[in-house]
Write a protein that holds these residues in place. Structure first.
Motif, PDB file in Angstrom:
ATOM      1  N   ALA A  91       0.826  -1.204   0.000  1.00  0.00           N
ATOM      2  CA  ALA A  91       0.000   0.000   0.000  1.00  0.00           C
ATOM      3  C   ALA A  91       0.863   1.258   0.000  1.00  0.00           C
ATOM      4  O   ALA A  91       0.492   2.274  -0.606  1.00  0.00           O
ATOM      5  CB  ALA A  91      -0.930  -0.001   1.210  1.00  0.00           C
ATOM      6  N   CYS A  94       1.938   1.777  -3.539  1.00  0.00           N
ATOM      7  CA  CYS A  94       0.808   2.290  -4.313  1.00  0.00           C
ATOM      8  C   CYS A  94       0.485   3.728  -3.927  1.00  0.00           C
ATOM      9  O   CYS A  94       0.121   4.547  -4.783  1.00  0.00           O
ATOM     10  CB  CYS A  94      -0.419   1.414  -4.105  1.00  0.00           C
ATOM     11  SG  CYS A  94      -0.263  -0.259  -4.778  1.00  0.00           S
ATOM     12  N   LEU A  97       2.687   6.037  -5.763  1.00  0.00           N
ATOM     13  CA  LEU A  97       2.294   6.138  -7.171  1.00  0.00           C
ATOM     14  C   LEU A  97       1.009   6.951  -7.350  1.00  0.00           C
ATOM     15  O   LEU A  97       0.769   7.510  -8.419  1.00  0.00           O
ATOM     16  CB  LEU A  97       2.104   4.741  -7.760  1.00  0.00           C
ATOM     17  CG  LEU A  97       3.355   3.868  -7.860  1.00  0.00           C
ATOM     18  CD1 LEU A  97       2.997   2.468  -8.326  1.00  0.00           C
ATOM     19  CD2 LEU A  97       4.386   4.497  -8.803  1.00  0.00           C
ATOM     20  N   MET A  98       0.178   7.016  -6.299  1.00  0.00           N
ATOM     21  CA  MET A  98      -1.101   7.716  -6.389  1.00  0.00           C
ATOM     22  C   MET A  98      -1.014   9.183  -6.002  1.00  0.00           C
ATOM     23  O   MET A  98      -1.940   9.951  -6.279  1.00  0.00           O
ATOM     24  CB  MET A  98      -2.133   7.016  -5.494  1.00  0.00           C
ATOM     25  CG  MET A  98      -2.510   5.620  -5.934  1.00  0.00           C
ATOM     26  SD  MET A  98      -3.346   4.672  -4.633  1.00  0.00           S
ATOM     27  CE  MET A  98      -4.772   5.696  -4.293  1.00  0.00           C
ATOM     28  N   ARG A 109      -0.856   7.841 -12.088  1.00  0.00           N
ATOM     29  CA  ARG A 109      -1.644   8.074 -10.876  1.00  0.00           C
ATOM     30  C   ARG A 109      -3.087   7.620 -11.065  1.00  0.00           C
ATOM     31  O   ARG A 109      -3.664   6.941 -10.210  1.00  0.00           O
ATOM     32  CB  ARG A 109      -1.622   9.563 -10.505  1.00  0.00           C
ATOM     33  CG  ARG A 109      -0.299  10.085 -10.014  1.00  0.00           C
ATOM     34  CD  ARG A 109      -0.482  11.375  -9.225  1.00  0.00           C
ATOM     35  NE  ARG A 109      -1.226  12.372  -9.978  1.00  0.00           N
ATOM     36  CZ  ARG A 109      -0.680  13.314 -10.744  1.00  0.00           C
ATOM     37  NH1 ARG A 109       0.647  13.356 -10.864  1.00  0.00           N
ATOM     38  NH2 ARG A 109      -1.415  14.204 -11.363  1.00  0.00           N
ATOM     39  N   VAL A 112      -3.375   3.686 -11.257  1.00  0.00           N
ATOM     40  CA  VAL A 112      -3.228   3.023  -9.954  1.00  0.00           C
ATOM     41  C   VAL A 112      -4.448   3.290  -9.081  1.00  0.00           C
ATOM     42  O   VAL A 112      -4.941   2.396  -8.378  1.00  0.00           O
ATOM     43  CB  VAL A 112      -1.936   3.490  -9.257  1.00  0.00           C
ATOM     44  CG1 VAL A 112      -1.827   2.865  -7.867  1.00  0.00           C
ATOM     45  CG2 VAL A 112      -0.721   3.113 -10.086  1.00  0.00           C
ATOM     46  N   ARG A 113      -4.968   4.510  -9.123  1.00  0.00           N
ATOM     47  CA  ARG A 113      -6.159   4.835  -8.328  1.00  0.00           C
ATOM     48  C   ARG A 113      -7.364   3.996  -8.756  1.00  0.00           C
ATOM     49  O   ARG A 113      -8.171   3.580  -7.913  1.00  0.00           O
ATOM     50  CB  ARG A 113      -6.489   6.321  -8.447  1.00  0.00           C
ATOM     51  CG  ARG A 113      -5.623   7.214  -7.582  1.00  0.00           C
ATOM     52  CD  ARG A 113      -6.064   8.661  -7.610  1.00  0.00           C
ATOM     53  NE  ARG A 113      -5.250   9.476  -6.732  1.00  0.00           N
ATOM     54  CZ  ARG A 113      -5.474   9.644  -5.436  1.00  0.00           C
ATOM     55  NH1 ARG A 113      -6.521   9.040  -4.871  1.00  0.00           N
ATOM     56  NH2 ARG A 113      -4.678  10.395  -4.704  1.00  0.00           N
ATOM     57  N   ILE A 116      -6.865   0.512  -7.284  1.00  0.00           N
ATOM     58  CA  ILE A 116      -7.070   0.535  -5.833  1.00  0.00           C
ATOM     59  C   ILE A 116      -8.555   0.717  -5.501  1.00  0.00           C
ATOM     60  O   ILE A 116      -9.070   0.095  -4.560  1.00  0.00           O
ATOM     61  CB  ILE A 116      -6.220   1.641  -5.191  1.00  0.00           C
ATOM     62  CG1 ILE A 116      -4.730   1.290  -5.310  1.00  0.00           C
ATOM     63  CG2 ILE A 116      -6.591   1.838  -3.735  1.00  0.00           C
ATOM     64  CD1 ILE A 116      -4.343  -0.026  -4.673  1.00  0.00           C
ATOM     65  N   ALA A 155      -3.921   1.860   0.819  1.00  0.00           N
ATOM     66  CA  ALA A 155      -3.314   2.629  -0.270  1.00  0.00           C
ATOM     67  C   ALA A 155      -3.996   3.979  -0.412  1.00  0.00           C
ATOM     68  O   ALA A 155      -3.327   5.012  -0.575  1.00  0.00           O
ATOM     69  CB  ALA A 155      -3.375   1.840  -1.563  1.00  0.00           C
TER      70      ALA A 155
END
Length: 264
Positions: A91, A94, A97-98, A109, A112-113, A116, A155
């Motif tokens: 998390a 991640c 990355l977010m 971004r 990945v969002r 998640i 995350a």
């Protein structure tokens, strides 16, 4: 000289809005009861019968096999520990990355969002059911279900916490010529650690409860024995396990609160 008069404004429009919102909530609740055909009067009438059944069949709790239950308690705790901190590691990656603070690429971004959000919006019991179908009954199912479900929650929480960190310190490090990893370890992580501790400990408390529920779908731990005893009409043995579970949850909450105070 005339004394100044203090006038207290009456927020009539604001009060009307609150009353209207309250009425809308009441109407929504009543319509929900009507649509679901829930009869509260009948539910209260059946309450004495339920209490009588519970007292007659579940009391007193049978702790005869208490020693055989202790490994199940250990499994439940270990599920929560491994699932929480395994997901906390992924998390954090991640979350980096977010966050706009650590990832300048909007496409990455957003991607990945989206992943998640997908993970976060699927309940842990659904994950457990899917993994039972794929891997069969066993401890691996509980661990995977907890890890995936917690990953989505943590995350998002980590990313929001990283975004809340002031960018002035990070910009100062960038202006001084610091590399990405120097900014990460010397600027971001020291500011992020309190949020990391709070969110991770909160997830651990939730996973203690969730790991026992996962056992009811074949994922190991205390839940599977509770479910088995109820199916075999061994209510007093099931009640003993429920008492152990409640004590475990209370002990976990106490220990986590004490840990938070010491860290603070």
């Amino acid at each position: 000289m005339e004394k100044p008069r203090f006038v207290i404004p009456l927020r009539v429009e604001s009060n009307k809005g609150r009353i209207l919102n309250g009425l809308l909530v009441v109407v929504a609740v009543l319509l929900s009861f009507a649509y679901l055909q829930i009869n509260l009067v009948e539910a209260f009438r059946s309450l004495p019968a339920f209490v009588g059944f519970f007292v007659q069949n579940f009391f007193p709790a049978n702790f005869t096999n208490i020693r055989s239950y202790l490994p199940l308690v250990a499994e439940t705790v270990l599920f929560a520990i491994v699932g929480t901190y395994l997901s906390a590691f992924f998390a954090f990656v991640c979350g980096l990355l977010m966050s706009e603070q650590t990832n300048p690429y909007p496409l990455v971004r957003t991607s990945v969002r989206m992943v998640i959000s997908f993970l976060r919006n699927i309940p842990v019991l659904v994950w457990a059911s899917l993994f039972v179908y794929i891997f069969g009954i066993g401890n691996m199912v509980g661990l995977l279900a907890l890890t995936v479900a917690t990953l989505g929650f943590l995350a998002r929480s980590y990313a929001d916490s990283i975004d809340e960190i002031g960018s002035s310190k990070l910009e100062a490090l960038r202006a001084a010529g610091a590399s990405y990893w120097q900014i990460l370890f010397h600027g971001l992580i020291p500011e992020f650690i309190p949020s990391w501790i709070n969110w991770t400990l909160f997830s651990f408390e939730i996973n203690i409860r969730a790991s026992s529920i996962l056992g009811m779908v074949g994922a190991g731990g205390m839940g599977i024995m509770i479910q088995t005893n109820i199916r075999l009409f061994k209510y007093r043995e099931a009640f003993a396990l429920i008492i152990l579970l409640v004590l475990l949850v209370l002990l976990t909450e106490f220990a986590v609160n004490q840990l938070r105070k010491r860290i603070a």
